[in-house]
Write a protein that holds these residues in place. Structure first.
Motif, PDB file in Angstrom:
ATOM      1  N   GLY A  17       0.813  -1.215   0.000  1.00  0.00           N
ATOM      2  CA  GLY A  17       0.000   0.000   0.000  1.00  0.00           C
ATOM      3  C   GLY A  17       0.839   1.254   0.000  1.00  0.00           C
ATOM      4  N   CYS A  18       2.071   1.143   0.419  1.00  0.00           N
ATOM      5  CA  CYS A  18       2.963   2.298   0.429  1.00  0.00           C
ATOM      6  C   CYS A  18       3.659   2.492  -0.905  1.00  0.00           C
ATOM      7  CB  CYS A  18       4.001   2.150   1.537  1.00  0.00           C
ATOM      8  SG  CYS A  18       3.272   2.158   3.180  1.00  0.00           S
ATOM      9  N   PHE A  19       3.503   1.571  -1.825  1.00  0.00           N
ATOM     10  CA  PHE A  19       4.144   1.691  -3.124  1.00  0.00           C
ATOM     11  C   PHE A  19       3.394   2.679  -3.997  1.00  0.00           C
ATOM     12  CE2 PHE A  19       7.168  -1.102  -1.994  1.00  0.00           C
ATOM     13  CZ  PHE A  19       6.839  -2.439  -1.918  1.00  0.00           C
ATOM     14  N   ASN A  20       4.145   3.476  -4.682  1.00  0.00           N
ATOM     15  CA  ASN A  20       3.628   4.398  -5.675  1.00  0.00           C
ATOM     16  C   ASN A  20       2.681   5.449  -5.112  1.00  0.00           C
ATOM     17  OD1 ASN A  20       3.864   5.257  -8.283  1.00  0.00           O
ATOM     18  ND2 ASN A  20       2.048   4.152  -8.980  1.00  0.00           N
ATOM     19  N   LEU A  21       2.960   5.919  -3.902  1.00  0.00           N
ATOM     20  CA  LEU A  21       2.189   7.037  -3.374  1.00  0.00           C
ATOM     21  C   LEU A  21       2.720   8.329  -3.973  1.00  0.00           C
ATOM     22  CD1 LEU A  21       1.814   6.212   0.430  1.00  0.00           C
ATOM     23  CD2 LEU A  21       0.123   5.998  -1.371  1.00  0.00           C
ATOM     24  N   ALA A  22       1.871   9.311  -4.062  1.00  0.00           N
ATOM     25  CA  ALA A  22       2.292  10.613  -4.573  1.00  0.00           C
ATOM     26  C   ALA A  22       3.236  11.273  -3.571  1.00  0.00           C
ATOM     27  CB  ALA A  22       1.066  11.496  -4.801  1.00  0.00           C
ATOM     28  N   THR A  23       4.190  12.033  -4.083  1.00  0.00           N
ATOM     29  CA  THR A  23       5.172  12.726  -3.254  1.00  0.00           C
ATOM     30  C   THR A  23       4.519  13.900  -2.547  1.00  0.00           C
ATOM     31  OG1 THR A  23       6.836  12.170  -4.916  1.00  0.00           O
ATOM     32  CG2 THR A  23       7.428  13.861  -3.318  1.00  0.00           C
ATOM     33  N   PRO A  24       4.832  14.112  -1.253  1.00  0.00           N
ATOM     34  CA  PRO A  24       4.311  15.306  -0.580  1.00  0.00           C
ATOM     35  C   PRO A  24       4.844  16.567  -1.251  1.00  0.00           C
ATOM     36  CG  PRO A  24       5.245  13.759   1.009  1.00  0.00           C
ATOM     37  CD  PRO A  24       5.597  13.262  -0.346  1.00  0.00           C
ATOM     38  N   PRO A  25       4.033  17.610  -1.361  1.00  0.00           N
ATOM     39  CA  PRO A  25       4.476  18.843  -2.029  1.00  0.00           C
ATOM     40  C   PRO A  25       5.742  19.435  -1.405  1.00  0.00           C
ATOM     41  CG  PRO A  25       2.125  18.937  -1.585  1.00  0.00           C
ATOM     42  CD  PRO A  25       2.643  17.694  -0.934  1.00  0.00           C
ATOM     43  N   SER A  26       5.902  19.289  -0.107  1.00  0.00           N
ATOM     44  CA  SER A  26       7.071  19.860   0.566  1.00  0.00           C
ATOM     45  C   SER A  26       8.372  19.181   0.153  1.00  0.00           C
ATOM     46  CB  SER A  26       6.903  19.768   2.082  1.00  0.00           C
ATOM     47  OG  SER A  26       6.789  18.413   2.467  1.00  0.00           O
ATOM     48  N   GLN A  27       8.280  17.983  -0.416  1.00  0.00           N
ATOM     49  CA  GLN A  27       9.482  17.256  -0.818  1.00  0.00           C
ATOM     50  C   GLN A  27       9.809  17.414  -2.300  1.00  0.00           C
ATOM     51  OE1 GLN A  27       9.116  13.178   0.394  1.00  0.00           O
ATOM     52  NE2 GLN A  27       9.112  13.683   2.565  1.00  0.00           N
ATOM     53  N   ILE A  28       9.038  18.211  -3.001  1.00  0.00           N
ATOM     54  CA  ILE A  28       9.295  18.437  -4.426  1.00  0.00           C
ATOM     55  C   ILE A  28      10.155  19.688  -4.554  1.00  0.00           C
ATOM     56  CG2 ILE A  28       8.269  18.951  -6.674  1.00  0.00           C
ATOM     57  CD1 ILE A  28       5.800  17.396  -5.732  1.00  0.00           C
ATOM     58  N   SER A  29      11.369  19.500  -5.048  1.00  0.00           N
ATOM     59  CA  SER A  29      12.268  20.640  -5.200  1.00  0.00           C
ATOM     60  C   SER A  29      12.147  21.201  -6.620  1.00  0.00           C
ATOM     61  CB  SER A  29      13.710  20.228  -4.910  1.00  0.00           C
ATOM     62  OG  SER A  29      14.104  19.213  -5.808  1.00  0.00           O
ATOM     63  N   GLY A  30      12.614  22.426  -6.779  1.00  0.00           N
ATOM     64  CA  GLY A  30      12.521  23.090  -8.065  1.00  0.00           C
ATOM     65  C   GLY A  30      13.504  22.537  -9.077  1.00  0.00           C
ATOM     66  N   SER A  31      13.068  22.446 -10.303  1.00  0.00           N
ATOM     67  CA  SER A  31      13.962  22.035 -11.388  1.00  0.00           C
ATOM     68  C   SER A  31      14.748  23.260 -11.842  1.00  0.00           C
ATOM     69  CB  SER A  31      13.169  21.431 -12.542  1.00  0.00           C
ATOM     70  OG  SER A  31      12.256  22.367 -13.056  1.00  0.00           O
ATOM     71  N   TYR A  32      15.899  23.025 -12.429  1.00  0.00           N
ATOM     72  CA  TYR A  32      16.755  24.142 -12.834  1.00  0.00           C
ATOM     73  C   TYR A  32      16.121  24.924 -13.974  1.00  0.00           C
ATOM     74  CZ  TYR A  32      20.463  26.888 -14.827  1.00  0.00           C
ATOM     75  OH  TYR A  32      21.200  27.931 -15.324  1.00  0.00           O
ATOM     76  N   THR A  33      16.100  26.234 -13.807  1.00  0.00           N
ATOM     77  CA  THR A  33      15.683  27.154 -14.851  1.00  0.00           C
ATOM     78  C   THR A  33      16.674  28.305 -14.851  1.00  0.00           C
ATOM     79  OG1 THR A  33      13.349  26.616 -14.467  1.00  0.00           O
ATOM     80  CG2 THR A  33      13.807  28.622 -15.697  1.00  0.00           C
ATOM     81  N   SER A  34      17.187  28.668 -16.013  1.00  0.00           N
ATOM     82  CA  SER A  34      18.164  29.744 -16.114  1.00  0.00           C
ATOM     83  C   SER A  34      17.496  31.096 -15.902  1.00  0.00           C
ATOM     84  CB  SER A  34      18.833  29.717 -17.481  1.00  0.00           C
ATOM     85  OG  SER A  34      19.667  30.836 -17.636  1.00  0.00           O
ATOM     86  N   GLU A  35      18.180  31.955 -15.168  1.00  0.00           N
ATOM     87  CA  GLU A  35      17.642  33.305 -14.947  1.00  0.00           C
ATOM     88  C   GLU A  35      17.830  34.204 -16.163  1.00  0.00           C
ATOM     89  OE1 GLU A  35      21.781  33.400 -13.125  1.00  0.00           O
ATOM     90  OE2 GLU A  35      20.136  32.007 -13.066  1.00  0.00           O
ATOM     91  N   LEU A  36      18.583  33.745 -17.155  1.00  0.00           N
ATOM     92  CA  LEU A  36      18.791  34.533 -18.375  1.00  0.00           C
ATOM     93  C   LEU A  36      17.470  34.848 -19.075  1.00  0.00           C
ATOM     94  CD1 LEU A  36      21.930  32.751 -19.861  1.00  0.00           C
ATOM     95  CD2 LEU A  36      21.828  34.944 -18.650  1.00  0.00           C
ATOM     96  N   ARG A  37      16.512  33.956 -18.926  1.00  0.00           N
ATOM     97  CA  ARG A  37      15.191  34.150 -19.525  1.00  0.00           C
ATOM     98  C   ARG A  37      14.521  35.427 -19.009  1.00  0.00           C
ATOM     99  NH1 ARG A  37      10.244  29.916 -18.556  1.00  0.00           N
ATOM    100  NH2 ARG A  37       8.631  31.175 -19.495  1.00  0.00           N
ATOM    101  N   TYR A  38      14.852  35.816 -17.765  1.00  0.00           N
ATOM    102  CA  TYR A  38      14.169  36.931 -17.114  1.00  0.00           C
ATOM    103  C   TYR A  38      15.019  38.199 -17.037  1.00  0.00           C
ATOM    104  CZ  TYR A  38      10.954  33.288 -15.689  1.00  0.00           C
ATOM    105  OH  TYR A  38      10.059  32.251 -15.692  1.00  0.00           O
ATOM    106  N   GLN A  39      16.242  38.198 -17.556  1.00  0.00           N
ATOM    107  CA  GLN A  39      17.110  39.362 -17.405  1.00  0.00           C
ATOM    108  C   GLN A  39      16.621  40.589 -18.161  1.00  0.00           C
ATOM    109  OE1 GLN A  39      21.171  38.218 -18.120  1.00  0.00           O
ATOM    110  NE2 GLN A  39      21.475  37.870 -15.943  1.00  0.00           N
ATOM    111  N   SER A  40      15.854  40.416 -19.203  1.00  0.00           N
ATOM    112  CA  SER A  40      15.364  41.574 -19.960  1.00  0.00           C
ATOM    113  C   SER A  40      14.082  42.155 -19.347  1.00  0.00           C
ATOM    114  CB  SER A  40      15.109  41.185 -21.414  1.00  0.00           C
ATOM    115  OG  SER A  40      14.085  40.205 -21.483  1.00  0.00           O
TER     116      SER A  40
END
Length: 166
Positions: A17-40
């Motif tokens: 029953g513990c297999f394949n449970l959804a991850t708690p939101p607090s344990q989801i870290s951000g994926s890398y996104t470059s700040e260059l997209r927002y420099q302008s």
């Protein structure tokens, strides 16, 4: 023998029953996104983008928590959960974008950070406008914290930095 097989079956169901449970939101870290997209972006655009991302993050965290709850119910009844879905992936992307916008804000010296630089701190007349700048920076930090743009820890660091400069 029947009691033992029933016990083993229940044990197996609880274990799986513990297999394949959804991850708690607090344990989801951000994926890398470059700040260059927002420099302008201008400071106002960055602030608006950060607010929008914070709202979206809250929506996705709520959706992920709902998915987690339904996954637990499913795991209880049929032995396995429904795992992470698109919500978890999008939440990781939004958190990554939010961090990229924060970096762009820092590099553009927007908002509260704008007045934190040593160049902008007058050295000869500490009264008057300087106190207004400090008050404005502290108010900005508090607004960003209450809007969810900054965590309490980040807000505390910015407050300390502002007080040291002024």
């Amino acid at each position: 023998m029947k009691k033992l097989s029933t016990t083993l079956l229940l044990f197996f169901l609880f274990q799986t029953g513990c297999f394949n449970l959804a991850t708690p939101p607090s344990q989801i870290s951000g994926s890398y996104t470059s700040e260059l997209r927002y420099q302008s972006f201008t400071c106002e655009e960055l602030s608006a983008e950060l607010s929008s991302l914070a709202r979206r993050e809250n929506q996705l965290a709520t959706a992920q928590e709902q998915r987690r709850k339904s996954s637990m119910v499913q795991a209880f009844w049929i032995g396995y959960g429904n795992g992470d879905g698109i919500e978890a992936a999008e939440l990781a992307n939004v958190r990554g974008e939010k961090e990229a916008v924060r970096k762009a804000i820092e590099s553009n010296r927007c908002g509260a950070s704008k007045n934190f630089s040593a160049k902008s701190a007058p050295t000869t007349h500490p009264a008057g406008p300087l106190n207004d700048n400090l008050r404005r920076d502290l108010e900005t930090i508090e607004q960003w914290r209450s809007a969810g743009i900054l965590t309490e820890k980040e807000a505390g660091e910015l407050r300390r930095e502002a007080l040291q400069k002024y």
